[in-house]
Design a protein around this motif. Sequence first.
Motif, PDB file in Angstrom:
ATOM      1  N   VAL A  85     -29.633 -11.710  54.068  1.00 13.25           N
ATOM      2  CA  VAL A  85     -28.689 -11.513  53.392  1.00 13.25           C
ATOM      3  C   VAL A  85     -28.266 -10.265  52.477  1.00 13.25           C
ATOM      4  O   VAL A  85     -27.569  -9.584  51.915  1.00 13.25           O
ATOM      5  CB  VAL A  85     -27.914 -12.811  52.598  1.00 13.25           C
ATOM      6  CG1 VAL A  85     -27.915 -14.109  53.433  1.00 13.25           C
ATOM      7  CG2 VAL A  85     -28.716 -13.146  51.674  1.00 13.25           C
ATOM      8  N   GLU A  89     -25.381  -8.096  52.430  1.00 16.15           N
ATOM      9  CA  GLU A  89     -24.514  -7.993  50.709  1.00 16.15           C
ATOM     10  C   GLU A  89     -25.034  -6.919  50.107  1.00 16.15           C
ATOM     11  O   GLU A  89     -23.967  -6.769  49.397  1.00 16.15           O
ATOM     12  CB  GLU A  89     -24.819  -9.266  50.598  1.00 16.15           C
ATOM     13  CG  GLU A  89     -23.901 -10.524  51.442  1.00 16.15           C
ATOM     14  CD  GLU A  89     -22.397 -10.131  51.542  1.00 16.15           C
ATOM     15  OE1 GLU A  89     -21.702 -10.414  50.975  1.00 16.15           O
ATOM     16  OE2 GLU A  89     -22.360  -9.392  52.889  1.00 16.15           O
ATOM     17  N   ILE A 169     -23.170 -20.501  48.817  1.00 15.13           N
ATOM     18  CA  ILE A 169     -22.817 -19.874  48.824  1.00 15.13           C
ATOM     19  C   ILE A 169     -21.933 -20.275  49.975  1.00 15.13           C
ATOM     20  O   ILE A 169     -22.439 -21.670  50.606  1.00 15.13           O
ATOM     21  CB  ILE A 169     -22.769 -18.485  50.296  1.00 15.13           C
ATOM     22  CG1 ILE A 169     -24.633 -19.007  50.958  1.00 15.13           C
ATOM     23  CG2 ILE A 169     -23.262 -17.683  49.177  1.00 15.13           C
ATOM     24  CD1 ILE A 169     -25.056 -18.010  52.092  1.00 15.13           C
ATOM     25  N   LEU A 171     -20.331 -21.418  53.612  1.00 15.72           N
ATOM     26  CA  LEU A 171     -20.342 -20.823  54.751  1.00 15.72           C
ATOM     27  C   LEU A 171     -19.106 -21.203  55.644  1.00 15.72           C
ATOM     28  O   LEU A 171     -19.580 -21.539  57.286  1.00 15.72           O
ATOM     29  CB  LEU A 171     -21.837 -20.745  55.258  1.00 15.72           C
ATOM     30  CG  LEU A 171     -22.471 -19.561  54.837  1.00 15.72           C
ATOM     31  CD1 LEU A 171     -23.879 -20.760  55.119  1.00 15.72           C
ATOM     32  CD2 LEU A 171     -22.481 -18.679  55.293  1.00 15.72           C
ATOM     33  N   ALA A 202     -25.173 -13.843  58.291  1.00 18.96           N
ATOM     34  CA  ALA A 202     -25.299 -13.095  56.840  1.00 18.96           C
ATOM     35  C   ALA A 202     -23.837 -12.493  57.111  1.00 18.96           C
ATOM     36  O   ALA A 202     -22.790 -11.286  56.839  1.00 18.96           O
ATOM     37  CB  ALA A 202     -25.840 -11.918  57.400  1.00 18.96           C
ATOM     38  N   LEU A 205     -20.334 -13.577  55.951  1.00 14.97           N
ATOM     39  CA  LEU A 205     -19.812 -13.743  54.539  1.00 14.97           C
ATOM     40  C   LEU A 205     -18.912 -13.535  54.368  1.00 14.97           C
ATOM     41  O   LEU A 205     -18.335 -13.560  53.081  1.00 14.97           O
ATOM     42  CB  LEU A 205     -21.388 -13.389  53.412  1.00 14.97           C
ATOM     43  CG  LEU A 205     -22.570 -14.503  54.048  1.00 14.97           C
ATOM     44  CD1 LEU A 205     -23.747 -13.350  53.110  1.00 14.97           C
ATOM     45  CD2 LEU A 205     -22.140 -15.943  53.576  1.00 14.97           C
ATOM     46  N   PRO A 208     -16.003 -16.002  55.697  1.00 10.95           N
ATOM     47  CA  PRO A 208     -16.377 -17.424  56.335  1.00 10.95           C
ATOM     48  C   PRO A 208     -15.707 -18.557  56.710  1.00 10.95           C
ATOM     49  O   PRO A 208     -16.559 -19.121  57.346  1.00 10.95           O
ATOM     50  CB  PRO A 208     -17.808 -18.208  54.963  1.00 10.95           C
ATOM     51  CG  PRO A 208     -17.207 -17.780  53.754  1.00 10.95           C
ATOM     52  CD  PRO A 208     -15.990 -16.278  54.052  1.00 10.95           C
TER      53      PRO A 208
END
Length: 245
Positions: A85, A89, A169, A171, A202, A205, A208
């Motif tokens: 991640v 990100e 997060i 997902l 990842a 993201l 998602p």
Amino acid sequence: MGYIRRGYAKVKPVAKKLHKIFLWSVFAFFVSTALTVLAYRWLPIYATPLVLLRSAEYALDGKWVSVHKDWTPIEEISPHLQKAVIASEDPKFLSHNGFDFEAIAKAIDANKRRKVKMGASTISQQTAKNVFLYPSRTYLRKGLEVYFTVLIEAMWDKKRILEVYLNVIELGHGIYGAEAASQYYWKKPASKLAQGEAQLFAAILPNPRRWSPKKPTNFVLRRRNFIRRNLVLLGHGYFKPLSDS
């Protein structure tokens, strides 16, 4: 003239009272938010505005989507996912103070020529948005995001920021956090995620609810390859400050 003066005399105390209420409200906001962020330095976070908003959206659409969400300490989340991640990100996560100004400048320049706008939010900014705020592109929401980002960078260390991020997060539809996603997609705890599985998480993201790690599109596979290249460029030594913190 006498009537005007008497009217002004009545208005002045009201204005003074409103001004006092405003100042106390601002003071209460800053104190309460600072104390909340400080408490979240240690407390697990089970409910966020995003979870509540998504649940309301599904209900209004006449859909029943159950919420899958578990809190898992970062020590029980695969290092493969932690690294993936960051590479995906926010490659400068461990070195910046909450904002990647170089990425922001590039995004502003690129967005002048693009219809689909690109973002430059760091993991810290995304954590602030997911935990304390709501999805929106208004200047007010963005200003609050900056405020909460400054707070969490001042009160939490990088390890805690990443831990919270990985637990909140989105997902998938109704799926929040690494543990819930790992159990849902791979039928295993987040601690057991393999490198390829973590990289696919990842890779989805950016959207998602549209993409799935189990059925990756060509775009998702290209993002996974991008993540792999970033991991090589960052090198194993880059992640040592996180494990040592």
